[in-house]
Enzyme design. Structure first.
Site, PDB file in Angstrom:
ATOM      1  N   THR A  98      -3.937  -2.674  -3.742  1.00 21.57           N
ATOM      2  CA  THR A  98      -2.654  -1.583  -3.061  1.00 21.57           C
ATOM      3  C   THR A  98      -2.433  -2.547  -2.254  1.00 21.57           C
ATOM      4  OG1 THR A  98      -3.626   0.349  -4.156  1.00 21.57           O
ATOM      5  CG2 THR A  98      -1.905   0.310  -2.865  1.00 21.57           C
ATOM      6  N   LYS A 173       1.791   3.372  -8.032  1.00 13.96           N
ATOM      7  CA  LYS A 173       0.832   4.127  -7.399  1.00 13.96           C
ATOM      8  C   LYS A 173       0.636   4.820  -6.369  1.00 13.96           C
ATOM      9  CE  LYS A 173      -3.740   3.529  -6.515  1.00 13.96           C
ATOM     10  NZ  LYS A 173      -4.474   2.608  -5.784  1.00 13.96           N
TER      11      LYS A 173
END
Length: 269
Positions: A98, A173
């Site tokens: 991420t 995300k």
């Protein structure tokens, strides 16, 4: 399918196991002799230098902790590891870390010059989801790159969701994690309200997951036994992602709006 893998840690090791169980040939990076032995015992071929995982690979998967590590790993500058430059034309780089959508865009631009596809593919879930083959993947990239990588990703991901062009996976995300942190904050505030009304937190967490206010965050907190225990357990991971959310939205001229104070509560602030 021949798969190169970098980042066989808490999340990466069960991914390697699932890839091997699905019949893929996996070459994994192990920086220590101990790690290489452990990976070899799973059935993976092992190497000690990052570019070597790319030799002959159809897909190279990166599952490291930070955006900075991704940039260092893939860069072919003197300070980098040169992973992207070592990949063969027609192959695909998949980044599970991420991080910033801009990092994904920079890698995709560099990859295009070498005919290497790039997918930003951050995940939602934990090692138990990987082991069950039910990890959620948010993919950003071209349809062609998604089609090439999907057989490998489907070994541990379900659903594998293609949400748009490069960078879209990271944005999705980050939205997801901001929402999750806000939901943790909501549950924490709800348990405080329960205590003000004379209901013990444990009693509230026994009852609330069965009502219309239930959420995955609430279920996780109930299993942990208290909001404070759950925040202590996940705060480092969620905090890292929320910091990226705030930085990324600011770069794009946006903010978290009314989610902001709830996100802070979900981080225990």
């Amino acid at each position: 399918m021949r798969v190169g893998f970098v980042g066989a840690g808490r999340m990466g090791t069960p991914m390697v196991e699932r890839l091997l169980a699905a019949g893929h040939e996996v070459t994994a990076l192990g920086r220590s002799a101990e790690k290489r032995t452990a990976l070899a015992e799973l059935g993976a071929a092992t190497v000690s230098a990052a570019p070597d995982v790319a030799a002959g690979a159809d897909v190279v998967i990166v599952c490291v902790f930070t955006d900075e590590q991704v940039r260092e790993l893939c860069s072919d500058s003197p300070a980098g590891n040169g992973l992207l430059a070592a990949m063969r034309p027609g192959s695909v780089l998949v980044v599970h870390t991420t991080g910033s959508p801009q990092t994904a865009a920079t890698l995709a631009e560099a990859g295009a010059a070498r005919d290497v596809g790039v997918l930003d593919a951050p995940v939602s879930g934990g090692p138990h989801d990987i082991a069950a083959g039910t990890l959620t993947l948010y993919l950003g990239g071209t349809e062609d790159a998604v089609a090439k990588a999907r057989p490998a990703l489907a070994s541990y991901g379900d659903p594998v969701v293609h949400v748009g062009p490069v960078g879209s996976g990271q944005k999705m995300k980050l939205i997801n994690n901001a929402l999750f942190a806000a939901q943790i904050g909501l549950v924490a505030e709800a348990t405080k309200l329960a205590e003000r009304l004379g209901i013990d937190e444990s009693a509230a967490l026994d009852a609330l997951p069965h009502g219309s206010g239930a959420s995955r965050a609430m279920g996780n907190i109930a299993r942990a036994g208290s909001a404070a225990k759950f925040i202590a357990a996940v705060g480092e991971f969620i905090g890292k992602d929320v910091a990226v959310v705030r930085r990324t939205t600011a770069e794009l001229g946006a903010d978290l709006g009314r989610l902001d104070p709830l996100v802070d509560a979900g981080l225990g602030h």
